[in-house]
Motif scaffolding. Structure first.
Motif, PDB file in Angstrom:
ATOM      1  N   GLN A 134      10.910 -15.838  30.757  1.00 22.50           N
ATOM      2  CA  GLN A 134       9.508 -16.079  30.419  1.00 22.50           C
ATOM      3  C   GLN A 134       8.703 -14.783  30.516  1.00 22.50           C
ATOM      4  OE1 GLN A 134       8.049 -18.908  29.438  1.00 22.50           O
ATOM      5  NE2 GLN A 134       9.718 -20.347  29.719  1.00 22.50           N
ATOM      6  N   TYR A 135       9.169 -13.851  31.360  1.00 20.13           N
ATOM      7  CA  TYR A 135       8.421 -12.608  31.572  1.00 20.13           C
ATOM      8  C   TYR A 135       9.278 -11.353  31.451  1.00 20.13           C
ATOM      9  CZ  TYR A 135       4.580 -15.454  33.415  1.00 20.13           C
ATOM     10  OH  TYR A 135       3.550 -16.365  33.553  1.00 20.13           O
ATOM     11  N   TYR A 136      10.555 -11.442  31.820  1.00 24.50           N
ATOM     12  CA  TYR A 136      11.369 -10.231  31.954  1.00 24.50           C
ATOM     13  C   TYR A 136      12.002  -9.810  30.623  1.00 24.50           C
ATOM     14  CZ  TYR A 136      14.665  -6.877  33.878  1.00 24.50           C
ATOM     15  OH  TYR A 136      15.366  -5.723  34.162  1.00 24.50           O
ATOM     16  N   PRO A 137      11.760  -8.555  30.189  1.00 23.65           N
ATOM     17  CA  PRO A 137      12.374  -8.074  28.938  1.00 23.65           C
ATOM     18  C   PRO A 137      13.754  -7.466  29.195  1.00 23.65           C
ATOM     19  CG  PRO A 137      10.745  -6.489  29.718  1.00 23.65           C
ATOM     20  CD  PRO A 137      10.795  -7.585  30.741  1.00 23.65           C
ATOM     21  N   PHE A 138      14.793  -8.237  29.016  1.00 24.89           N
ATOM     22  CA  PHE A 138      16.155  -7.743  29.224  1.00 24.89           C
ATOM     23  C   PHE A 138      16.468  -6.625  28.223  1.00 24.89           C
ATOM     24  CE2 PHE A 138      16.207 -11.952  31.081  1.00 24.89           C
ATOM     25  CZ  PHE A 138      16.943 -11.782  32.241  1.00 24.89           C
ATOM     26  N   LYS A 139      17.227  -5.635  28.677  1.00 23.87           N
ATOM     27  CA  LYS A 139      17.526  -4.478  27.839  1.00 23.87           C
ATOM     28  C   LYS A 139      18.748  -4.676  26.945  1.00 23.87           C
ATOM     29  CE  LYS A 139      14.135  -2.314  29.758  1.00 23.87           C
ATOM     30  NZ  LYS A 139      12.846  -2.223  29.017  1.00 23.87           N
ATOM     31  N   LYS A 140      19.568  -5.679  27.267  1.00 26.36           N
ATOM     32  CA  LYS A 140      20.745  -5.956  26.441  1.00 26.36           C
ATOM     33  C   LYS A 140      20.904  -7.466  26.287  1.00 26.36           C
ATOM     34  CE  LYS A 140      23.896  -5.655  30.410  1.00 26.36           C
ATOM     35  NZ  LYS A 140      25.098  -4.995  30.956  1.00 26.36           N
ATOM     36  N   PRO A 141      21.643  -7.931  25.271  1.00 30.18           N
ATOM     37  CA  PRO A 141      21.822  -9.381  25.095  1.00 30.18           C
ATOM     38  C   PRO A 141      22.326 -10.030  26.381  1.00 30.18           C
ATOM     39  CG  PRO A 141      22.684  -8.222  23.196  1.00 30.18           C
ATOM     40  CD  PRO A 141      22.324  -7.162  24.220  1.00 30.18           C
ATOM     41  N   THR A 142      21.606 -11.064  26.821  1.00 34.00           N
ATOM     42  CA  THR A 142      21.878 -11.683  28.126  1.00 34.00           C
ATOM     43  C   THR A 142      21.779 -13.194  28.030  1.00 34.00           C
ATOM     44  OG1 THR A 142      20.878  -9.755  29.220  1.00 34.00           O
ATOM     45  CG2 THR A 142      21.182 -11.738  30.561  1.00 34.00           C
ATOM     46  N   LEU A 143      22.740 -13.902  28.619  1.00 40.64           N
ATOM     47  CA  LEU A 143      22.646 -15.355  28.698  1.00 40.64           C
ATOM     48  C   LEU A 143      21.593 -15.721  29.735  1.00 40.64           C
ATOM     49  CD1 LEU A 143      26.426 -16.394  28.645  1.00 40.64           C
ATOM     50  CD2 LEU A 143      24.803 -16.427  26.746  1.00 40.64           C
ATOM     51  N   VAL A 144      20.702 -16.625  29.377  1.00 45.47           N
ATOM     52  CA  VAL A 144      19.624 -17.029  30.284  1.00 45.47           C
ATOM     53  C   VAL A 144      19.574 -18.552  30.376  1.00 45.47           C
ATOM     54  CG1 VAL A 144      18.206 -14.976  29.902  1.00 45.47           C
ATOM     55  CG2 VAL A 144      17.962 -16.926  28.365  1.00 45.47           C
ATOM     56  N   LYS A 145      18.937 -19.045  31.443  1.00 43.29           N
ATOM     57  CA  LYS A 145      18.810 -20.498  31.621  1.00 43.29           C
ATOM     58  C   LYS A 145      17.843 -21.111  30.615  1.00 43.29           C
ATOM     59  CE  LYS A 145      20.005 -21.025  36.509  1.00 43.29           C
ATOM     60  NZ  LYS A 145      19.524 -21.505  37.828  1.00 43.29           N
TER      61      LYS A 145
ATOM     62  N   TYR B 240      26.461 -25.592  24.894  1.00 42.36           N
ATOM     63  CA  TYR B 240      25.909 -24.413  24.217  1.00 42.36           C
ATOM     64  C   TYR B 240      25.188 -23.535  25.241  1.00 42.36           C
ATOM     65  CZ  TYR B 240      26.765 -26.685  19.699  1.00 42.36           C
ATOM     66  OH  TYR B 240      27.345 -27.280  18.612  1.00 42.36           O
ATOM     67  N   HIS B 241      24.774 -22.343  24.788  1.00 44.83           N
ATOM     68  CA  HIS B 241      24.092 -21.407  25.679  1.00 44.83           C
ATOM     69  C   HIS B 241      22.886 -20.790  24.985  1.00 44.83           C
ATOM     70  CE1 HIS B 241      27.339 -21.449  28.725  1.00 44.83           C
ATOM     71  NE2 HIS B 241      28.106 -21.688  27.670  1.00 44.83           N
ATOM     72  N   SER B 242      21.952 -20.284  25.795  1.00 46.34           N
ATOM     73  CA  SER B 242      20.746 -19.626  25.283  1.00 46.34           C
ATOM     74  C   SER B 242      20.891 -18.123  25.504  1.00 46.34           C
ATOM     75  CB  SER B 242      19.500 -20.162  25.989  1.00 46.34           C
ATOM     76  OG  SER B 242      19.384 -21.562  25.798  1.00 46.34           O
ATOM     77  N   LEU B 243      20.627 -17.355  24.453  1.00 45.53           N
ATOM     78  CA  LEU B 243      20.840 -15.905  24.496  1.00 45.53           C
ATOM     79  C   LEU B 243      19.531 -15.149  24.312  1.00 45.53           C
ATOM     80  CD1 LEU B 243      23.015 -13.583  24.514  1.00 45.53           C
ATOM     81  CD2 LEU B 243      22.899 -13.686  22.001  1.00 45.53           C
ATOM     82  N   TYR B 244      19.271 -14.234  25.246  1.00 45.44           N
ATOM     83  CA  TYR B 244      18.111 -13.349  25.125  1.00 45.44           C
ATOM     84  C   TYR B 244      18.463 -12.215  24.167  1.00 45.44           C
ATOM     85  CZ  TYR B 244      14.008 -10.611  26.422  1.00 45.44           C
ATOM     86  OH  TYR B 244      12.828  -9.916  26.386  1.00 45.44           O
ATOM     87  N   VAL B 245      17.575 -11.969  23.192  1.00 43.88           N
ATOM     88  CA  VAL B 245      17.815 -10.944  22.173  1.00 43.88           C
ATOM     89  C   VAL B 245      16.802  -9.808  22.340  1.00 43.88           C
ATOM     90  CG1 VAL B 245      17.965 -10.456  19.703  1.00 43.88           C
ATOM     91  CG2 VAL B 245      18.702 -12.690  20.585  1.00 43.88           C
TER      92      VAL B 245
END
Length: 305
Positions: A105-116, A157-162
């Motif tokens: 909701q707030y954190y900008p991941f620097k690489k593709p990351t699986l998130v809840k 399935y999974h949710s991926l941060y892009v």
């Protein structure tokens, strides 16, 4: 946007409905194989849609030699206004582990990351999967995104941060009062959603409540010590000393964590004013969230007028 994407835009009205139901109405009236969700107060960067589509069409994500199926992709909401001091500092602390647990909701991941979970205001999924899940839970006014992504995970399935798909959020928190009201509402809404959907109750919230109660207990213990009202019998004295010791350790650990996270931000972001605003915002955010959370749960026990 209609001209830039070269697609027709249809506006659907959803008066007196929850945001979840409004999104469901839009989804039911859409065409195509994918659904992209973008809040009205968010500005997407160039090629935002292409980046999300490219990510979800890959279908799979490898993690620890395991191939996982992707059901949704998205990213966080970044502050549009970096000039306003409190707004900037609020988002900085919310991007830390102590601020939000590094939530997408707030954190900008620097690489593709699986998130809840991904923010409801910035994500894309397959329409078929969305319909099979029944869409957003329209009865939820808060946390409908966490609920949907929980159900996405339950189906395998999974949710991926892009990274690079972050959008800019026009909402501003210009005063400490606005921050407190926003987080109080979020805490209240999170508790309300946890009542309706028991699986949305996170152990982290229970831990926060225990810490809060230990801090509250410390106040009468401190008064008893000042007034020299200490139990004389062995068992009450041992209990008194144990509770006092635990509450002291909790408070000291919390103070150390706040100071450490603040100093890391001061030096990494080169923001010397955070030395003052950081601790204030951390305490305000945590206290407001717990107050909202407790207010919702205690509402059941208050007499109705």
């Amino acid at each position: 946007m209609s001209k830039s994407l070269n697609v027709p835009i249809k506006i659907m009205l959803a008066p007196n409905s929850t945001p979840a139901e409004g999104r469901n109405i839009g989804a039911r009236n859409s065409n195509g194989n994918f659904l992209a969700f973008l809040d009205a107060d968010c500005i997407p960067p160039p090629h935002w849609l292409e980046k999300l589509l490219e990510s979800i069409k890959r279908k799979f994500f490898k993690k620890n030699n395991e191939t996982l199926v992707i059901g949704a992709v998205g990213a966080t909401l970044l502050p549009y206004d970096h000039e306003q001091l409190i707004n900037r500092f609020f988002h900085m602390i919310m991007q830390t582990l102590l601020g939000s647990g590094r939530s997408a909701q707030y954190y900008p991941f620097k690489k593709p990351t699986l998130v809840k979970s991904l923010p409801a205001g910035n994500f894309l999924c397959e329409k078929d999967l969305f319909e099979r899940l029944g869409g957003f839970s329209s009865e939820l006014r808060f946390c409908e995104d966490a609920d949907l992504h929980y159900r996405i995970r339950k189906t395998g399935y999974h949710s991926l941060y892009v990274p690079g798909a972050e959008v800019f959020h026009l909402k501003k928190f210009c005063t400490l009062g606005k921050v407190a009201r926003h987080i109080f509402s979020y805490g209240y809404g999170r508790a309300l959603a946890s009542k309706q959907k028991k699986y949305l109750m996170s152990p982290a919230y229970l831990l926060a409540l225990i810490v809060f109660l230990l801090v509250i207990i410390k106040i009468p213990l401190l008064l008893m010590k000042i007034l020299n009202i200490i139990p004389s019998h062995d068992l009450p004295s041992i209990i008194f000393s144990s509770i006092n010791l635990i509450s002291n350790l909790v408070i000291l650990t919390y103070i150390f964590s706040v100071i450490t996270e603040t100093l890391i931000l001061v030096f990494s972001r080169k923001e010397p004013k955070l030395i003052f605003y950081g601790p204030v915002l951390y305490v305000l955010v945590h206290a407001s969230f717990i107050a909202g959370f407790l207010a919702c749960w205690l509402n059941n026990f208050l007499p109705r007028r």
